[in-house]
Each structure stands twice: as structure tokens, then as C-alpha cells.
Scaffold this motif. Structure first.
Motif, PDB file in Angstrom:
ATOM      1  N   PRO A  37       3.797  10.261 -12.140  1.00 52.94           N
ATOM      2  CA  PRO A  37       4.328   8.923 -12.427  1.00 52.94           C
ATOM      3  C   PRO A  37       5.752   8.728 -11.897  1.00 52.94           C
ATOM      4  N   SER A  38       6.480   9.801 -11.746  1.00 52.60           N
ATOM      5  CA  SER A  38       7.849   9.671 -11.246  1.00 52.60           C
ATOM      6  C   SER A  38       7.893   9.398  -9.749  1.00 52.60           C
ATOM      7  N   ALA A  39       6.728   9.323  -9.117  1.00 52.37           N
ATOM      8  CA  ALA A  39       6.699   9.027  -7.681  1.00 52.37           C
ATOM      9  C   ALA A  39       7.268   7.639  -7.412  1.00 52.37           C
ATOM     10  N   GLY A  40       7.326   6.808  -8.459  1.00 54.26           N
ATOM     11  CA  GLY A  40       7.987   5.512  -8.344  1.00 54.26           C
ATOM     12  C   GLY A  40       7.225   4.465  -7.559  1.00 54.26           C
ATOM     13  N   LYS A  41       5.930   4.644  -7.403  1.00 52.26           N
ATOM     14  CA  LYS A  41       5.156   3.656  -6.660  1.00 52.26           C
ATOM     15  C   LYS A  41       4.802   2.497  -7.586  1.00 52.26           C
ATOM     16  N   SER A  42       4.894   1.321  -7.064  1.00 51.06           N
ATOM     17  CA  SER A  42       4.626   0.134  -7.863  1.00 51.06           C
ATOM     18  C   SER A  42       3.124  -0.122  -7.964  1.00 51.06           C
ATOM     19  N   LEU A  43       2.770  -0.915  -8.946  1.00 51.36           N
ATOM     20  CA  LEU A  43       1.372  -1.323  -9.081  1.00 51.36           C
ATOM     21  C   LEU A  43       0.914  -2.070  -7.834  1.00 51.36           C
ATOM     22  N   LYS A  44       1.829  -2.815  -7.246  1.00 55.76           N
ATOM     23  CA  LYS A  44       1.469  -3.578  -6.043  1.00 55.76           C
ATOM     24  C   LYS A  44       1.054  -2.631  -4.918  1.00 55.76           C
ATOM     25  N   GLU A  45       1.780  -1.552  -4.732  1.00 57.73           N
ATOM     26  CA  GLU A  45       1.422  -0.594  -3.688  1.00 57.73           C
ATOM     27  C   GLU A  45       0.095   0.088  -4.014  1.00 57.73           C
ATOM     28  N   MET A  46      -0.123   0.390  -5.293  1.00 57.51           N
ATOM     29  CA  MET A  46      -1.386   1.019  -5.684  1.00 57.51           C
ATOM     30  C   MET A  46      -2.553   0.052  -5.490  1.00 57.51           C
ATOM     31  N   GLU A  47      -2.329  -1.226  -5.773  1.00 54.47           N
ATOM     32  CA  GLU A  47      -3.365  -2.233  -5.517  1.00 54.47           C
ATOM     33  C   GLU A  47      -3.673  -2.322  -4.026  1.00 54.47           C
ATOM     34  N   HIS A  48      -2.643  -2.195  -3.211  1.00 60.63           N
ATOM     35  CA  HIS A  48      -2.841  -2.201  -1.756  1.00 60.63           C
ATOM     36  C   HIS A  48      -3.735  -1.024  -1.337  1.00 60.63           C
ATOM     37  N   LEU A  49      -3.507   0.139  -1.934  1.00 61.14           N
ATOM     38  CA  LEU A  49      -4.341   1.305  -1.616  1.00 61.14           C
ATOM     39  C   LEU A  49      -5.789   1.080  -2.052  1.00 61.14           C
ATOM     40  N   LEU A  50      -5.977   0.440  -3.204  1.00 61.20           N
ATOM     41  CA  LEU A  50      -7.342   0.119  -3.636  1.00 61.20           C
ATOM     42  C   LEU A  50      -8.013  -0.849  -2.670  1.00 61.20           C
ATOM     43  N   THR A  51      -7.255  -1.804  -2.182  1.00 63.25           N
ATOM     44  CA  THR A  51      -7.797  -2.744  -1.193  1.00 63.25           C
ATOM     45  C   THR A  51      -8.165  -2.005   0.091  1.00 63.25           C
ATOM     46  N   THR A  52      -7.333  -1.066   0.485  1.00 60.88           N
ATOM     47  CA  THR A  52      -7.620  -0.264   1.678  1.00 60.88           C
ATOM     48  C   THR A  52      -8.945   0.474   1.519  1.00 60.88           C
ATOM     49  N   ILE A  53      -9.165   1.057   0.339  1.00 60.64           N
ATOM     50  CA  ILE A  53     -10.422   1.761   0.070  1.00 60.64           C
ATOM     51  C   ILE A  53     -11.598   0.795   0.147  1.00 60.64           C
ATOM     52  N   SER A  54     -11.463  -0.351  -0.498  1.00 61.03           N
ATOM     53  CA  SER A  54     -12.560  -1.327  -0.512  1.00 61.03           C
ATOM     54  C   SER A  54     -12.922  -1.801   0.889  1.00 61.03           C
ATOM     55  N   VAL A  55     -11.919  -2.113   1.679  1.00 63.50           N
ATOM     56  CA  VAL A  55     -12.162  -2.605   3.043  1.00 63.50           C
ATOM     57  C   VAL A  55     -12.824  -1.519   3.886  1.00 63.50           C
ATOM     58  N   ALA A  56     -12.335  -0.299   3.770  1.00 58.42           N
ATOM     59  CA  ALA A  56     -12.912   0.802   4.552  1.00 58.42           C
ATOM     60  C   ALA A  56     -14.357   1.064   4.125  1.00 58.42           C
ATOM     61  N   GLU A  57     -14.627   1.007   2.828  1.00 62.71           N
ATOM     62  CA  GLU A  57     -16.003   1.200   2.353  1.00 62.71           C
ATOM     63  C   GLU A  57     -16.917   0.085   2.845  1.00 62.71           C
ATOM     64  N   GLN A  58     -16.392  -1.123   2.946  1.00 65.57           N
ATOM     65  CA  GLN A  58     -17.179  -2.232   3.491  1.00 65.57           C
ATOM     66  C   GLN A  58     -17.471  -2.008   4.974  1.00 65.57           C
TER      67      GLN A  58
END
Length: 72
Positions: A37-58
Motif C-alpha cells: 500500500p505504501s507504493a502510493g499508487k492512486s485508485l485512478k492508476e489502478m483503474e487504468h490498469l484494470l482497463t488495460t486488462i479488460s481491453v487486452a482480454e477483449q
């Protein structure tokens, strides 16, 4: 649908590997962010990574649906 089975085509393989690499990279990053958690990544960046996964899976699903024609 493609008239021939394309899974041995080098371009098909490159597209598939690129999509798989996008998924693997994003998953690895999310695991680090969840475990550190101390990596300091925002929820927005994590949401971006989830979008990346979804797009690649599509992209993988699209390649399989249209160019991995096992009914030939």
C-alpha cells in the motif's frame, strides 16, 4: 470469419503475445500495488490498469473469435 486458421501466422502470434503481455504486466503491477500500500499508487492508476486488462482480454477474444477458426 477468416477463411483459414491463422494461429500459425506470425502477425497473429505477435498480436496475441502483445495482448497477453499487456495482461501480465498490468496484473503484476496490481499485485504489487495491493501488496504494498505504501507504493502510493492512486485508485485512478489502478483503474487504468484494470482497463488495460479488460481491453487486452477483449483483443484476445476477438482474435480467437475471428481468426482461430477451428471449424475449418
Amino acid at each position: 470469419m477468416a477463411k483459414t486458421h491463422q494461429t500459425e501466422n506470425p502477425i497473429y502470434k505477435a498480436l496475441m503475445k502483445r495482448a497477453e503481455a499487456d495482461v501480465a504486466t498490468a496484473v503484476a503491477s496490481l499485485i504489487v500495488y495491493f501488496d504494498t500500500p505504501s507504493a502510493g499508487k492512486s485508485l485512478k492508476e489502478m483503474e487504468h490498469l484494470l482497463t488495460t486488462i479488460s481491453v487486452a482480454e477483449q483483443r484476445i477474444a476477438t482474435l480467437n473469435n475471428h481468426f482461430n477458426n477451428t471449424q475449418i
